[in-house]
Design an enzyme around this catalytic site. Sequence first.
Site, PDB file in Angstrom:
ATOM      1  N   SER A 189      31.841 -51.807   9.396  1.00 17.16           N
ATOM      2  CA  SER A 189      32.779 -50.967  10.099  1.00 17.16           C
ATOM      3  C   SER A 189      34.161 -50.900   9.427  1.00 17.16           C
ATOM      4  CB  SER A 189      32.943 -51.480  11.533  1.00 17.16           C
ATOM      5  OG  SER A 189      33.525 -52.771  11.569  1.00 17.16           O
ATOM      6  N   LYS A 211      43.212 -52.650   9.608  1.00 13.02           N
ATOM      7  CA  LYS A 211      42.025 -52.005  10.170  1.00 13.02           C
ATOM      8  C   LYS A 211      42.341 -51.610  11.610  1.00 13.02           C
ATOM      9  CE  LYS A 211      37.096 -52.792  11.116  1.00 13.02           C
ATOM     10  NZ  LYS A 211      35.970 -53.754  10.996  1.00 13.02           N
ATOM     11  N   SER A 256      30.539 -56.286   8.555  1.00 15.84           N
ATOM     12  CA  SER A 256      31.522 -55.215   8.432  1.00 15.84           C
ATOM     13  C   SER A 256      32.573 -55.400   7.355  1.00 15.84           C
ATOM     14  CB  SER A 256      32.217 -54.990   9.775  1.00 15.84           C
ATOM     15  OG  SER A 256      31.309 -54.472  10.714  1.00 15.84           O
TER      16      SER A 256
END
Length: 503
Positions: free
Chosen positions: A151, A75, A175
């Site tokens: 996210s 990520k 997230s």
Amino acid sequence: MRFDEYRAHDAVGLGELVARGEVRPSELLELALDRRSAVDPVINAVSLLMAETGKELAERPAGDGPLAGVPFLLKDLVQDFAGYPTSGGTGPLRSVRATRHSIAVEHWVAAGLVIFGKTTTPEFGSKAITETKTFGATRNPWDPSRTPGGSSGGSAAAVAAGIVPVAGASDGGGSIRIPAACTGLFGLKAGRGLISSGPVFGDPLFGAVSEGVLSRSVRDTAVMLDILSPPDPGGPFTVKRPDRPFREAVTEPPRRLRIGFTHESPMGTPVDVEAVRAVEDAARLLESLGHTVEPAAPAIDGKQVAVDFMTVWTASVAAELAHACRVSGAPPTDFDIDTQVLAAIGRAVSAPRLMEAHARWNVYTRALGEFHATYDLLLTPTLAEPPLRIGQNRTPALADTLLPPLLRLGVGRILSRSDFYLDLMTANLAAVPFTQLANITGRPAMSVPTHWTATGLPMGTQFVGPSGSEYLLLQLAAEIESARPWFDRCPDEKGLVRPKSAR
């Protein structure tokens, strides 16, 4: 190996093929890169391609770890890889290169994973959607007109589309769980302190954040938890680990559990009928598995939870934006307008007000503790409505024009009390009001893909456990996975893969 064979295996399964010499890591990497080329023009999941590094990692001796040789994506937030930037979804930070690996990345490299890129995230991970000025909109493989959540939206889209079987993620307010629910994946947020965010970060967002992964199988997440959870000697504190590896959790059923469930939004905002159906269906499934399930909810003021969460969050965004401006040399106006607004509001938060908001986190933690004294787990929807349409939460173009000059005048205090901020907060949380409580309290929680809407969109169900219940959550997830398998349920290729001539 063909792509359909690659996709038919989870990460553990691919690792077993590598260990037996039936496939080389370089072959798996080529399949992952080809799949990225095929689908990323549609879903926009990869923010940074590290193909040469991936090829170098694929040529190493595979090692004997269960995931050695498996393609993997990080990520693009916190998960630093030395020599590459960690953009955090921003333009300015794309020019700032990390000087060392984050501890999570060190663990993944040591485990033999073949890291070849980073995935998109909203700026500073601040939204439950993945849309930015720098990278554009990331799209849901199940319906490219909708969001994969945020996210960790890029990671979710990449896994759901079959680029990789598992990808790096993190969770500071939902997230991991939100994208898991949006894309039909499994997502576990570990409890506070189990996984290190170091070395750059100690206990980010007052301990609300946890590193982790998104996966298509429970055992992949369990193995990843073993990889990620060794104690960090430099971390702020250490929590007790189970006596057995987390991977063993998937081989034994849980004890019979008492589970309280609710589908009412803690914020008092609307909940879609599909979210209600998701919880009611999960409750029936759990009863059929021998668990006791009944309506119940923690005695918590959900509206105050949202305010106190956002008070801490906006103050954190203000600090992150200031740091990003310092290290990149960019002005605040180079960042997304939503980031500028949140930072302006955060700068207007006084130190006493910030500490009062954080102090009330203890109230919510103790209330959830009282709930868990009666119930083993709390069951809720993960999402209050099906995945949002792309642009649905976008700041209006007029506001994008009018706000910058106002922000230069230092109107954060006024904005924090305005209808605009309340609308922004509601828009960001109303679709996902169930997930922040686990972050505030530091409790482990997971989203399990138990439900699809009548139109074929995924919607997960969330389970929140007491401290140290990661092993129990994995046991229950594996039991649900066995009773209602989801691994072979994949998005339709129509509209997802562009013809080769268009790539």
